[in-house]
Design an enzyme around this catalytic site. Structure first.
Site, PDB file in Angstrom:
ATOM      1  N   GLU A   1      13.848   2.870  -4.657  1.00  0.00           N
ATOM      2  CA  GLU A   1      13.094   3.806  -5.118  1.00  0.00           C
ATOM      3  C   GLU A   1      12.550   4.544  -4.091  1.00  0.00           C
ATOM      4  O   GLU A   1      11.926   3.825  -3.016  1.00  0.00           O
ATOM      5  CB  GLU A   1      12.230   3.159  -6.235  1.00  0.00           C
ATOM      6  CG  GLU A   1      12.588   2.938  -7.551  1.00  0.00           C
ATOM      7  CD  GLU A   1      11.378   2.522  -8.520  1.00  0.00           C
ATOM      8  OE1 GLU A   1      11.923   2.483  -9.850  1.00  0.00           O
ATOM      9  OE2 GLU A   1      10.587   2.034  -8.151  1.00  0.00           O
TER      10      GLU A   1
ATOM     11  N   CYS B   1       7.630   8.591   0.741  1.00  0.00           N
ATOM     12  CA  CYS B   1       7.552   7.208   1.144  1.00  0.00           C
ATOM     13  C   CYS B   1       9.072   6.544   0.796  1.00  0.00           C
ATOM     14  O   CYS B   1       9.562   6.478  -0.448  1.00  0.00           O
ATOM     15  CB  CYS B   1       6.518   6.625  -0.179  1.00  0.00           C
ATOM     16  SG  CYS B   1       6.248   4.927   0.034  1.00  0.00           S
TER      17      CYS B   1
ATOM     18  N   CYS C   1      12.047  -7.547  -1.485  1.00  0.00           N
ATOM     19  CA  CYS C   1      11.086  -7.863  -0.437  1.00  0.00           C
ATOM     20  C   CYS C   1      10.978  -9.182  -0.466  1.00  0.00           C
ATOM     21  O   CYS C   1      10.600  -9.927  -1.403  1.00  0.00           O
ATOM     22  CB  CYS C   1       9.766  -7.014  -0.531  1.00  0.00           C
ATOM     23  SG  CYS C   1       9.009  -7.387   1.071  1.00  0.00           S
TER      24      CYS C   1
ATOM     25  N   CYS D   1       3.941 -10.379  -1.759  1.00  0.00           N
ATOM     26  CA  CYS D   1       2.731 -10.212  -1.806  1.00  0.00           C
ATOM     27  C   CYS D   1       2.265 -10.535  -3.090  1.00  0.00           C
ATOM     28  O   CYS D   1       2.900  -9.764  -4.000  1.00  0.00           O
ATOM     29  CB  CYS D   1       2.204  -9.014  -1.195  1.00  0.00           C
ATOM     30  SG  CYS D   1       2.375  -8.794   0.617  1.00  0.00           S
TER      31      CYS D   1
ATOM     32  N   CYS E   1       1.873  -7.333  -5.218  1.00  0.00           N
ATOM     33  CA  CYS E   1       2.979  -6.167  -5.147  1.00  0.00           C
ATOM     34  C   CYS E   1       4.207  -6.308  -6.251  1.00  0.00           C
ATOM     35  O   CYS E   1       4.779  -7.485  -6.261  1.00  0.00           O
ATOM     36  CB  CYS E   1       3.435  -6.310  -3.931  1.00  0.00           C
ATOM     37  SG  CYS E   1       4.694  -4.895  -3.565  1.00  0.00           S
TER      38      CYS E   1
ATOM     39  N   GLU F   1       9.664  -4.781   3.785  1.00  0.00           N
ATOM     40  CA  GLU F   1       9.056  -4.941   4.906  1.00  0.00           C
ATOM     41  C   GLU F   1       9.732  -4.321   6.279  1.00  0.00           C
ATOM     42  O   GLU F   1      10.651  -4.993   6.438  1.00  0.00           O
ATOM     43  CB  GLU F   1       8.401  -6.339   5.321  1.00  0.00           C
ATOM     44  CG  GLU F   1       8.225  -6.769   6.648  1.00  0.00           C
ATOM     45  CD  GLU F   1       6.960  -5.949   6.990  1.00  0.00           C
ATOM     46  OE1 GLU F   1       6.663  -5.570   8.167  1.00  0.00           O
ATOM     47  OE2 GLU F   1       5.919  -5.647   6.261  1.00  0.00           O
TER      48      GLU F   1
ATOM     49  N   SER G   1       4.880   0.852   8.340  1.00  0.00           N
ATOM     50  CA  SER G   1       3.621  -0.182   7.748  1.00  0.00           C
ATOM     51  C   SER G   1       4.250  -1.385   8.102  1.00  0.00           C
ATOM     52  O   SER G   1       5.544  -1.526   8.222  1.00  0.00           O
ATOM     53  CB  SER G   1       3.425  -0.089   6.305  1.00  0.00           C
ATOM     54  OG  SER G   1       4.394  -0.219   5.591  1.00  0.00           O
TER      55      SER G   1
ATOM     56  N   SER H   1      -1.010  -3.604   6.633  1.00  0.00           N
ATOM     57  CA  SER H   1      -1.742  -4.236   5.460  1.00  0.00           C
ATOM     58  C   SER H   1      -2.549  -5.259   5.840  1.00  0.00           C
ATOM     59  O   SER H   1      -2.174  -6.326   6.144  1.00  0.00           O
ATOM     60  CB  SER H   1      -0.629  -4.718   4.685  1.00  0.00           C
ATOM     61  OG  SER H   1       0.519  -3.631   4.461  1.00  0.00           O
ATOM     62  N   LEU H   2      -3.884  -4.916   5.501  1.00  0.00           N
ATOM     63  CA  LEU H   2      -4.876  -5.865   5.851  1.00  0.00           C
ATOM     64  C   LEU H   2      -5.358  -6.703   4.528  1.00  0.00           C
ATOM     65  O   LEU H   2      -5.121  -7.999   4.573  1.00  0.00           O
ATOM     66  CB  LEU H   2      -6.008  -5.170   6.482  1.00  0.00           C
ATOM     67  CG  LEU H   2      -7.353  -5.792   6.775  1.00  0.00           C
ATOM     68  CD1 LEU H   2      -7.100  -7.102   7.520  1.00  0.00           C
ATOM     69  CD2 LEU H   2      -8.389  -5.065   7.172  1.00  0.00           C
TER      70      LEU H   2
ATOM     71  N   CYS I   1       1.048   2.867  -5.166  1.00  0.00           N
ATOM     72  CA  CYS I   1       0.998   1.462  -4.266  1.00  0.00           C
ATOM     73  C   CYS I   1       1.223   0.341  -5.030  1.00  0.00           C
ATOM     74  O   CYS I   1       0.349  -0.007  -5.888  1.00  0.00           O
ATOM     75  CB  CYS I   1      -0.137   1.659  -3.243  1.00  0.00           C
ATOM     76  SG  CYS I   1      -0.371   0.077  -2.196  1.00  0.00           S
TER      77      CYS I   1
END
Length: 350
Positions: free
Chosen positions: A99, A113, A120, A124, A127, A166, A197, A219-220, A338
């Site tokens: 996507e 984006c 992935c 996370c 996500c 990632e 990112s 990504s924090l 997001c």
């Protein structure tokens, strides 16, 4: 026999293609112009190549453009496109999907984006892509095709590598794609228009910082090691403190911008203590902080922070010297915001 793909080849590689087919090297430069300046859909459109040379080229090569097979349009103008890709699993080639999200903005700006993997590995907690699992790396052609075959490609002003996957985990293809996007023979974009990112992968992030001038987004999501590890398993491999130590070695005060992305979870990472820890962690870094609203995904016990909390968190960071904004949420109604990207349903159907 499958044909080889031209999209994603550098100028030198295109010259080698021309020479291997008995054509002069400058034909490679002509092919590059047709690909990266004019975005042709077929070799037959390369009209300054002789008919014989076009025939020779088309016998072994294809452009590699694949148009999206589905599009969902949000009430806010955001469009989520579904692109077909092929991944290799041992000797088996599988049809997969990724996507890509087109985000029009005020003033004639538009951001795309893009994705770099099918699924992935990072998993996370917050996500949807991670819940899909990992199903393969996108080639350079797959990454560039999301731009090349986009109906609104001519409107783009910015590209962000913040879709599925990632970027540092597929670093060779990500670097090659940004090289072609910024090269004089390619799209000739300024690196300032491209943001890549990362959760922070040891050695990979350093290599990206050394080999690319594109903007960087980290990504924090928590400044605390134990909590970030619960949210983001990648913290085990490269702690956020190590990421920040690495970033201190680079200049982000001039052409290149550094951003930290921070999803604000209600009652989890939105306290004054978290804000104070962010200030300590990022002290001395020239950076921008993007606060992001959490978008609920199934079977995850997290909730978004209130608007009041988002504002007070932003104001605290701003008052203590950090440039901080709240990112507008776009495309949530079509699962394009997001953390919501996933092609699990389409992969299952296939």
């Amino acid at each position: 026999m499958d044909k080889k793909i031209l999209l994603g080849l550098t100028l030198d590689e295109l010259k080698d293609v021309a020479k291997s087919l008995g054509m002069p090297a400058f034909t490679g430069s002509q092919i590059a112009k047709w690909l990266y300046e004019r975005h042709v859909a077929s070799i037959d459109e390369m009209t300054n190549l002789s008919k014989q040379n076009r025939q020779l080229l088309s016998e072994q090569y294809d452009i590699g453009c694949m148009v999206p097979i589905d599009a969902q349009r949000s009430k806010d103008g955001t469009v989520k496109y579904l692109f077909p890709v092929r991944t290799t699993d041992g000797d088996m080639v599988r049809q997969r999907f990724v996507e890509t999200v087109y985000i029009p903005e005020e003033g004639g700006h538009a951001t795309l984006c893009v994705s770099c993997e099918v699924g992935c590995k990072m998993n996370c907690l917050f996500c949807q892509t991670g819940k899909q699992g990992f199903h393969g790396y996108l080639t350079t052609a797959d990454i560039l095709n999301q731009i090349y075959s986009l109906p609104e490609a001519g409107n783009l002003t910015n590209i962000v590598y913040m879709g599925q996957g990632e970027p540092m985990d597929n670093l060779d293809n990500v670097l090659r794609s940004t090289q072609i996007l910024t090269a004089p023979y390619g799209w000739a974009w300024s690196p300032k228009r491209i943001t890549v990112s990362s959760v922070g992968l040891k050695d990979k992030l350093k290599r990206f910082l050394e080999e690319s001038n594109c903007q960087v987004a980290i990504s924090l999501h928590s400044p605390l090691h134990e909590q970030r590890e619960q949210l983001m398993p990648a913290e085990k491999g490269m702690a956020i403190s190590e990421v920040v130590d690495l970033l201190h070695n680079y200049d982000f005060a001039h052409q290149r911008r550094l951003t930290f992305e921070y999803i604000v979870f209600g009652g989890l990472n939105d306290s004054k203590a978290h804000a104070e820890a962010i200030c300590r962690l990022l002290k001395g870094l020239d950076c921008h902080i993007n606060l992001i609203r959490f978008h609920q995904i199934p079977n995850v016990p997290l909730r978004g922070a209130t608007e009041e909390k988002m504002l007070s968190f932003r104001d605290y960071l701003t008052a203590h010297g950090l440039y901080c904004t709240i990112r507008a949420s776009r495309g949530e109604d079509i699962e394009a915001a997001c953390g919501l990207l996933s092609t699990k349903r389409f992969d299952a159907l296939r």
